[in-house]
Design a protein around this motif. Structure first.
Motif, short mmCIF file in Angstrom:
data_model
loop_
_atom_site.label_atom_id
_atom_site.label_comp_id
_atom_site.label_asym_id
_atom_site.label_seq_id
_atom_site.Cartn_x
_atom_site.Cartn_y
_atom_site.Cartn_z
N PRO A 19 0.96 -1.39 0.55
CA PRO A 19 -0.15 0.03 0.11
C PRO A 19 -0.27 1.26 0.13
CG PRO A 19 -0.37 -1.30 1.95
CD PRO A 19 0.43 -1.87 1.07
N PRO A 20 0.36 1.93 -0.85
CA PRO A 20 1.62 3.31 -0.63
C PRO A 20 0.49 4.70 0.14
CG PRO A 20 -0.29 2.90 -2.43
CD PRO A 20 -0.44 2.27 -2.08
N GLU A 21 1.76 5.36 0.28
CA GLU A 21 1.55 6.28 1.48
C GLU A 21 -0.47 6.95 1.76
OE1 GLU A 21 4.32 10.13 1.63
OE2 GLU A 21 5.55 8.47 2.28
N ASP A 22 -0.72 6.67 0.55
CA ASP A 22 -2.10 7.37 -0.01
C ASP A 22 -2.25 6.47 -0.48
OD1 ASP A 22 -4.43 9.07 -0.33
OD2 ASP A 22 -3.36 10.96 -0.43
N PRO A 23 -3.71 5.33 0.01
CA PRO A 23 -4.67 4.49 -0.57
C PRO A 23 -5.09 5.19 -1.67
CG PRO A 23 -4.19 4.91 2.41
CD PRO A 23 -3.86 5.61 1.37
N ARG A 24 -5.66 6.26 -1.39
CA ARG A 24 -6.78 6.73 -2.31
C ARG A 24 -5.97 6.44 -3.72
NH1 ARG A 24 -8.44 12.29 -0.10
NH2 ARG A 24 -6.67 12.04 0.55
N VAL A 25 -4.65 8.12 -3.36
CA VAL A 25 -3.60 7.19 -5.10
C VAL A 25 -3.58 5.86 -5.10
CG1 VAL A 25 -1.71 8.56 -5.48
CG2 VAL A 25 -3.28 9.67 -4.07
N GLY A 26 -3.97 5.06 -4.49
CA GLY A 26 -3.22 3.46 -5.33
C GLY A 26 -4.71 2.66 -5.79
N GLN A 27 -5.39 3.45 -4.83
CA GLN A 27 -6.61 2.95 -5.74
C GLN A 27 -6.86 3.43 -7.24
OE1 GLN A 27 -9.49 3.29 -2.71
NE2 GLN A 27 -8.63 2.35 -1.79
N ALA A 28 -6.30 4.73 -7.35
CA ALA A 28 -6.34 5.70 -8.30
C ALA A 28 -6.11 5.43 -9.85
CB ALA A 28 -7.06 6.69 -8.30
N MET A 29 -4.72 4.85 -9.14
CA MET A 29 -3.51 3.95 -10.30
C MET A 29 -4.21 3.13 -10.65
SD MET A 29 0.26 4.09 -9.09
CE MET A 29 0.90 2.62 -9.54
#
Length: 132
Positions: free
Chosen positions: A108-118
Motif C-alpha cells: 500500500p502506498p502512503e495515500d491509499p486513495r491514490v493507489g486505488q486511482a492508479m
C-alpha cells in the motif's frame, strides 16, 4: 514527503516516491513470475524480468509526476507502441490488471486513495491494449 499539503503533492509523492513504486513493481513481477494465475501473461515476457522491472518502475515514476528519466531515455515510446508486437488479448490484459491491482494492495502506498486511482487507470490502460 508528507511536508507538502495534500492538494500540492504529485501522485508520485502521494504514492511514496520511487521506493514505493519499486516495491509495487517488484511485487507485480513476483506475482506474475510465481503465481500460475498469471501464466499466460508470464509467457509473454523474457526469462529475465530485471530489465522489465527497471523499465516499468521508471515509466511509473515519470508517469506519476516524479523524475522523467524513462521518458527522456525513450522519447518516442508510449505504452501502446511499446507493446505493439506483443500479442495482448483480453485474457492477458486482465491478468496484467489483476496482478497490478494486487501488487498495489499488497504494497500500500502512503495515500491509499491514490493507489486505488492508479490501479483503476492502469486497469483501463491494460484492457485498452487488448487486441481480440
Amino acid at each position: 514527503m508528507a511536508s507538502q499539503p495534500a492538494s500540492q503533492r504529485t501522485a508520485y509523492q502521494a504514492l511514496g516516491g520511487r521506493s514505493a513504486i519499486e516495491r509495487i513493481v517488484n511485487r507485480f513481477y513476483d506475482l506474475m513470475d510465481q503465481n500460475p494465475a498469471y501464466a499466460e501473461l508470464r509467457a509473454l515476457h523474457a526469462a529475465d524480468l530485471a530489465p522489465m522491472r527497471e523499465s516499468l518502475a521508471g515509466f511509473l515514476t515519470g508517469w506519476s509526476g516524479g523524475p522523467r528519466d524513462w521518458f527522456e531515455a525513450n522519447p518516442s515510446k508510449c505504452m501502446m507502441s511499446a507493446h505493439r508486437g506483443i500479442p495482448v488479448d483480453a485474457r492477458t490484459a486482465r491478468q496484467w490488471a489483476d496482478a497490478m491491482r494486487r501488487a498495489i494492495e499488497d504494497c500500500p502506498p502512503e495515500d491509499p486513495r491514490v493507489g486505488q486511482a492508479m490501479a483503476q487507470v492502469l486497469d483501463d490502460i491494460a484492457l485498452g491494449m487488448a487486441r481480440d
